[in-house]
Design an enzyme around this catalytic site. Structure first.
Site, PDB file in Angstrom:
ATOM      1  N   ASP A  78       0.867  -1.170   0.000  1.00  0.00           N
ATOM      2  CA  ASP A  78       0.000   0.000   0.000  1.00  0.00           C
ATOM      3  C   ASP A  78       0.912   1.232   0.000  1.00  0.00           C
ATOM      4  O   ASP A  78       2.137   1.122   0.103  1.00  0.00           O
ATOM      5  CB  ASP A  78      -0.975  -0.013   1.192  1.00  0.00           C
ATOM      6  CG  ASP A  78      -2.203   0.869   0.899  1.00  0.00           C
ATOM      7  OD1 ASP A  78      -2.154   1.702  -0.022  1.00  0.00           O
ATOM      8  OD2 ASP A  78      -3.221   0.729   1.617  1.00  0.00           O
TER       9      ASP A  78
HETATM   10  C1  NOJ Z   1      -4.089   3.901   0.154  1.00  0.00           C
HETATM   11  C2  NOJ Z   1      -5.286   3.016   0.330  1.00  0.00           C
HETATM   12  O1  NOJ Z   1      -5.198   2.337   1.558  1.00  0.00           O
HETATM   13  C3  NOJ Z   1      -5.455   1.988  -0.780  1.00  0.00           C
HETATM   14  O2  NOJ Z   1      -6.688   1.371  -0.610  1.00  0.00           O
HETATM   15  C4  NOJ Z   1      -5.326   2.626  -2.122  1.00  0.00           C
HETATM   16  O3  NOJ Z   1      -5.515   1.668  -3.131  1.00  0.00           O
HETATM   17  C5  NOJ Z   1      -3.972   3.289  -2.229  1.00  0.00           C
HETATM   18  N1  NOJ Z   1      -3.874   4.313  -1.211  1.00  0.00           N
HETATM   19  C6  NOJ Z   1      -3.708   3.888  -3.608  1.00  0.00           C
HETATM   20  O4  NOJ Z   1      -4.482   5.005  -3.807  1.00  0.00           O
END
Ligand code: NOJ
Length: 737
Positions: A283
């Site tokens: 993430d």
């Molecule tokens: C953080 C989020 O937790 C995740 O769900 C998302 O896909 C990513 N950012 C990318 O934007």
């Protein structure tokens, strides 16, 4: 250091009293992606630097250009637009030695150009076809503008309505979440995500993110192995079985080990036991965050924890790019680990067809929702709505109604109806959702429709109440639209109370004071504590964040064009102090008993939720009876029982019922939930019509994971409950032998 087996070390000894089922036998050594000649040929040609470059994912154009100048980039996310993406792709394909195309990702969560209802709402549809339709439409739109890869579906089961990200998943039940996750994976990917109208999906967030303590986003999760495997993992397991291309690691710790450095969940379970052959993406800065978590002392440490644990691609932070070479020299990571990660990434790129077709046809880019997509979104939103209460059949409203007062801050809301993660696609932001006022005007063209906000969503100013009351007094019926703004749910949007924000409840009270008929429509991204509405509003319709056709879809239900058939995918607590409250809880030795003080309850609150999981009313009535089981005994190996019921529409209009099947194992070596959903079917029946609904149960439905993460099917009685909510009373039983 490889911390792979930290969690496995928690596995406790469990008295042997049953069969260990075959799913426990898969190698825990870390699966390998299938050998692919194209991948191997390319891998042979790659330098170490080029390999490490494939592991990097960046989130903006400038960084992408800089990384490409060195030929070191695997993918880009959050850049939107076919022309921009083609330009970046050209740099990779024409400007780098091996011409390896970039993969382009984006959060396409419930729509790209055409916004569908939020995922929690889709959970309420109890209809995998709703999720599949969203995913199919989204995939086509996104791929048309050059996106290859969506960061969806989110499948985090949670017991935490305070957690804003509850809006992004399917609620509190692992079975429902698994069914919807699989439908979405199939909708995005089809049978071949290389096709021009499909994208690679990403099962996220791996894993147990929904267990965040206190519902505070990114917070600690401490979880037993049995709960990890029984509650949080099932949707991921099902998605891997359905062929999901990628998986995203979660921000949380899992029993002390952050997911990004957790070899037990990523390497042993996901890649080993489940045999996942795609790649794991971190993430956003998740690898870097291992430092603040306290697992790693510096970036090199973080990379040395994440790569062996099983994170293949690094999003935004650059620890692999910076330190992989040094870590190899120091033998803290291996060439094999790098090759494995690169193989997985290249395999997905080959499967996407990027080597043959790196560019998208810019002339085919979808730039506005099509009429068909809008119709699909409207229909989906109607199927997601849940009629929580409808005293005296105040709903549906007659189309011949003379006048309607729409009151409440969300009555004229546009983008708030999209909820969190509104589509980022070209055209999405220029297509505002249809407001509730406009939806009502269109549905009842003969009616005089007024709109008065009364207050804002979060403000404390009540000076608008008088005007709202005046409008209500002047109208035949008032529709009060209250709830949450889009920004109040989703990522980093935890709330410490889940009441109606601001003075909205007082606004409802002010409308009630007029003595005129009224109904309440809720627009929100999580369960709310609404005992006041339950006690005082004649009707409450849970519309969630319904998407771009929200106003029309709400009006469809208010006027009975659509008979609501959605059911709650999550319990609605009476008060925030009751959280966590969920239907599939274990029993205590002292279950709540109002007549006995020394039982498990609060002194100052009635036990149980305000609205239970699976609850939802209709404008018609249903009877479910004639519960039959094909067998009274189920062999623990190869057994199979058909369960059937009759469901009859006993009212005077057509409608949908969701027939739900729950099981309970009253005596087991790991105490079992008081009920577990193991089947559901949404059926549409004409007035007076009836049908038989059947479910097939196998040992997989009665077994569970123990605290050694072994799947067990134990002999003994299993109780079966069938009905239209988790409070179903129609019951029978069989015996596992
Ligand atoms: C953080 C989020 O937790 C995740 O769900 C998302 O896909 C990513 N950012 C990318 O934007």
């Amino acid at each position: 250091m490889n911390r792979r087996s930290v969690l496995a070390g928690l596995a406790g000894g469990v008295a042997s009293m049953g069969l260990l089922a075959p799913s426990a036998t898969a190698a825990e050594s870390g699966g390998r992606p299938p050998r692919d000649e194209r991948v191997e040929a390319l891998l042979d040609k790659m330098t170490l630097a080029e390999k490490i470059g494939q592991l990097q994912l960046v989130g903006d154009e400038n960084t992408a250009r800089a990384a490409l100048a060195d030929g070191r980039l695997g993918g880009v996310f959050s850049v939107v637009g076919a022309a921009k993406l083609n330009a970046l792709q050209r740099l990779a394909v024409e400007g780098t030695r091996l011409k390896i195309p970039l993969i382009f990702g984006l959060d396409v969560i419930h729509g790209y150009t055409t916004n569908f209802p939020i995922p929690l709402a889709q959970g309420a549809s109890f209809d995998p076809a709703v999720a599949a339709t969203d995913a199919t439409v989204s995939a086509k739109e996104a791929r048309s503008s050059g996106i290859h890869w969506t960061y969806a579906p989110m499948m985090d089961v949670t017991h935490e309505p305070r957690w804003g990200r509850i809006a992004e998943g399917s609620g509190e039940d692992p079975y429902l979440a698994a069914k919807l996750a699989v439908a979405k994976v199939r909708g995005y990917q089809g049978d071949d995500y290389g096709k021009a109208d499909r994208v690679a999906a990403c099962a996220k967030h791996f894993v147990a993110y929904g267990g965040a303590e206190g519902g505070r986003d990114y917070n600690t999760v401490d979880v037993s192995l049995q709960r990890l495997h029984n509650l949080y993992l099932p949707p991921f397991k099902a998605s891997v079985e359905a062929g999901v291309a990628t998986v995203m690691a979660s921000f949380n710790t899992i029993s002390g080990v952050p997911a990004h450095g957790n070899g037990y969940v990523l390497h042993d379970v996901l890649k080993g036991r489940y045999g996942f052959s795609g790649f794991v993406v971190s993430d956003y800065t998740g690898i870097q965050e291992l430092i603040l978590h306290g697992l790693a002392g510096d970036g090199a440490d973080a990379a040395a924890a994440a790569l062996p644990a099983g994170v293949d691609m690094e999003m935004v932070s650059t620890n692999y790019a910076e330190f992989a070479q040094r870590l190899l020299d120091q033998r803290r990571i291996t060439r094999d680990q790098i090759d494995d990660a690169v193989r997985r990434i290249l395999l997905v790129k080959f499967r996407l067809g990027l080597f043959e077709r790196p560019y998208v046809d810019e002339s085919g880019e979808v730039k506005a929702p099509s009429p068909a997509a809008l119709a699909a979104s409207r229909q989906a939103a109607g199927r997601c709505m849940v009629l929580l209460k409808n005293d005296g059949a105040v709903l549906p409203l007659a189309k011949s109604v003379g006048s309607v007062a729409v009151v409440g801050p969300l009555g004229a809301a546009t983008y708030d109806l999209n909820g969190t993660w509104a589509g980022l696609g070209t055209g999405a932001s220029t297509t505002p959702p249809v407001t509730v006022v406009d939806g009502i005007k269109a549905a009842a063209p003969g009616a005089a429709v007024t709109y008065t906000a009364g207050c804002t969503v979060e403000g404390t100013d009540t000076s608008g109440f008088a005007a709202a009351q005046q409008a209500a007094r002047a109208a035949d019926v008032t529709v009060v639209v209250v709830g949450e703004t889009a920004a109040m749910s989703g990522e980093a949007a935890a709330r410490s109370t889940i009441d109606l924000p601001g003075v909205q409840q007082q606004l409802v009270a002010a409308i009630k004071e007029t003595g005129k008929p009224f109904v309440v429509v809720l627009v929100n991204g999580r369960p709310l504590t609404i005992p006041y509405l339950h006690d005082n509003a004649p009707a409450v319709l849970e519309a969630w964040a319904p998407g771009v056709q929200g106003g029309h879809a709400i009006a469809d239900v208010l006027f009975g064009v659509v008979n609501p058939g959605g059911k709650l995918p999550v319990s609605f607590p009476r008060a925030v102090g009751q959280i966590p409250i969920y239907y599939n809880h274990e029993n205590t030795g002292r279950p709540a008993d109002p007549a006995n003080k020394y039982t498990s309850k609060y002194l100052d609150l009635e036990s149980g939720p305000l609205y239970e999981f699976g609850h939802g009313l209709s404008y018609t009535t249903f009877r479910i009876d004639t519960l039959r089981l094909s067998e009274t005994r189920m062999p623990a190996r190869g057994g199979r029982i058909e369960v059937s019921v009759r469901v009859a529409n006993t009212g005077s209009r057509a409608g949908d019922e969701v027939v739900q099947l729950y099981l309970r194992d009253p005596v087991a070596s790991i105490v079992q939930p008081v009920r577990r959903l193991r089947g559901f079917q949404r059926v549409t029946l004409a007035a007076g019509a009836s049908t038989t609904v059947s479910f097939t149960l196998t040992p997989e439905d009665v077994g569970f994971y123990d605290n050694a993460a072994q799947f067990r099917v134990e002999p003994g009685k299993i109780e079966v409950y069938v009905g239209n909510s988790s409070a179903a009373t129609l019951s029978s039983s069989f015996t596992v032998v």
